[in-house]
Design a protein around this motif. Structure first.
Motif, short mmCIF file in Angstrom:
data_model
loop_
_atom_site.label_atom_id
_atom_site.label_comp_id
_atom_site.label_asym_id
_atom_site.label_seq_id
_atom_site.Cartn_x
_atom_site.Cartn_y
_atom_site.Cartn_z
N LEU A 66 0.82 -1.20 0.00
CA LEU A 66 0.00 0.00 0.00
C LEU A 66 0.86 1.25 0.00
O LEU A 66 1.78 1.39 0.81
CB LEU A 66 -0.91 0.00 1.24
CG LEU A 66 -1.84 1.19 1.36
CD1 LEU A 66 -2.97 1.09 0.34
CD2 LEU A 66 -2.40 1.26 2.77
N LEU A 67 0.55 2.17 -0.91
CA LEU A 67 1.20 3.48 -0.93
C LEU A 67 0.27 4.56 -0.38
O LEU A 67 0.69 5.43 0.37
CB LEU A 67 1.62 3.85 -2.36
CG LEU A 67 2.64 2.94 -3.03
CD1 LEU A 67 2.85 3.34 -4.48
CD2 LEU A 67 3.96 2.98 -2.26
N ALA A 68 -1.02 4.48 -0.77
CA ALA A 68 -2.00 5.49 -0.33
C ALA A 68 -3.40 4.98 -0.61
O ALA A 68 -3.59 4.10 -1.45
CB ALA A 68 -1.76 6.80 -1.07
N TYR A 69 -4.38 5.54 0.10
CA TYR A 69 -5.77 5.29 -0.22
C TYR A 69 -6.59 6.50 0.18
O TYR A 69 -6.19 7.27 1.04
CB TYR A 69 -6.29 4.00 0.43
CG TYR A 69 -6.69 4.11 1.88
CD1 TYR A 69 -8.03 4.28 2.25
CD2 TYR A 69 -5.75 4.03 2.90
CE1 TYR A 69 -8.39 4.37 3.58
CE2 TYR A 69 -6.11 4.10 4.22
CZ TYR A 69 -7.43 4.27 4.56
OH TYR A 69 -7.79 4.36 5.88
N ARG A 70 -7.72 6.69 -0.51
CA ARG A 70 -8.61 7.79 -0.21
C ARG A 70 -10.02 7.46 -0.67
O ARG A 70 -10.20 6.76 -1.66
CB ARG A 70 -8.13 9.08 -0.86
CG ARG A 70 -8.21 9.11 -2.37
CD ARG A 70 -7.43 10.24 -3.02
NE ARG A 70 -6.01 10.24 -2.76
CZ ARG A 70 -5.12 9.44 -3.36
NH1 ARG A 70 -5.51 8.58 -4.26
NH2 ARG A 70 -3.85 9.50 -3.06
N ARG A 71 -11.01 7.98 0.07
CA ARG A 71 -12.40 7.83 -0.37
C ARG A 71 -12.66 8.95 -1.36
O ARG A 71 -12.41 10.12 -1.08
CB ARG A 71 -13.36 7.91 0.80
CG ARG A 71 -14.81 7.67 0.36
CD ARG A 71 -15.76 7.59 1.52
NE ARG A 71 -15.83 8.88 2.18
CZ ARG A 71 -16.38 9.07 3.37
NH1 ARG A 71 -16.88 8.06 4.04
NH2 ARG A 71 -16.40 10.26 3.91
N THR A 72 -13.18 8.60 -2.54
CA THR A 72 -13.40 9.61 -3.57
C THR A 72 -14.87 9.94 -3.78
O THR A 72 -15.19 10.98 -4.34
CB THR A 72 -12.81 9.14 -4.93
OG1 THR A 72 -13.41 7.91 -5.30
CG2 THR A 72 -11.31 8.97 -4.82
N LYS A 73 -15.77 9.05 -3.32
CA LYS A 73 -17.19 9.28 -3.54
C LYS A 73 -17.99 8.47 -2.55
O LYS A 73 -17.59 7.36 -2.19
CB LYS A 73 -17.54 8.85 -4.98
CG LYS A 73 -18.95 9.10 -5.41
CD LYS A 73 -19.12 8.70 -6.87
CE LYS A 73 -20.53 8.91 -7.33
NZ LYS A 73 -20.73 8.48 -8.72
N ARG A 74 -19.11 9.01 -2.08
CA ARG A 74 -20.04 8.29 -1.21
C ARG A 74 -21.44 8.47 -1.79
O ARG A 74 -21.80 9.57 -2.20
CB ARG A 74 -19.96 8.85 0.20
CG ARG A 74 -20.63 7.97 1.23
CD ARG A 74 -20.20 8.31 2.64
NE ARG A 74 -20.64 7.28 3.53
CZ ARG A 74 -21.48 7.46 4.54
NH1 ARG A 74 -21.92 8.66 4.82
NH2 ARG A 74 -21.85 6.45 5.28
N TYR A 75 -22.24 7.40 -1.82
CA TYR A 75 -23.53 7.47 -2.49
C TYR A 75 -24.44 6.35 -1.99
O TYR A 75 -23.98 5.37 -1.41
CB TYR A 75 -23.36 7.37 -4.01
CG TYR A 75 -22.56 6.16 -4.44
CD1 TYR A 75 -23.19 4.98 -4.82
CD2 TYR A 75 -21.17 6.18 -4.43
CE1 TYR A 75 -22.47 3.87 -5.19
CE2 TYR A 75 -20.43 5.07 -4.80
CZ TYR A 75 -21.09 3.92 -5.18
OH TYR A 75 -20.36 2.81 -5.54
#
Length: 110
Positions: free
Chosen positions: A88-97
């Motif tokens: 793992l280098l990075a993670y992010r939440r980009t959208k919630r629906y």
């Protein structure tokens, strides 16, 4: 098989003895495994996998909030970056629906 650990038998090595690059499916699996470990949320699956100079970018759909009825569940898309070895280098939440919301495309995102 003597001297091998269970993980050694799963590694795919090139003729030079180095680890072979991850396949697309292996990259998606590695990203999902790492995101589960960090968030403890149920994964719905990978929605995209793209190679990068540093490794892979994997977009994963995650069940964020289970509701009754299930059509009211809240889902999210996470972007996970892993290196060529699956770390793992990075993670992010980009959208919630809400589940069942029509996908109108990325539009102005990115």
């Amino acid at each position: 098989m003597s001297g091998e650990t269970p993980d050694d038998s799963e590694d795919v090595r090139s003729e030079s003895g180095e680890l072979a690059p991850l396949t697309t499916a292996q990259a998606a699996s590695a990203a999902i495994e790492q995101l589960v470990e960090l968030t403890s949320k149920p994964m719905q699956g990978a929605t995209s996998v793209e190679p990068t100079d540093q490794g892979w970018t994997v977009e994963i759909e995650v069940l964020e909030d289970r509701r009754i009825p299930s059509s009211a569940d809240m889902l999210a898309l996470y972007e996970v970056e892993i290196d060529l070895d699956g770390n793992l280098l990075a993670y992010r939440r980009t959208k919630r629906y809400a589940r069942g919301t029509a996908d109108i495309g990325r539009g102005g995102q990115r």
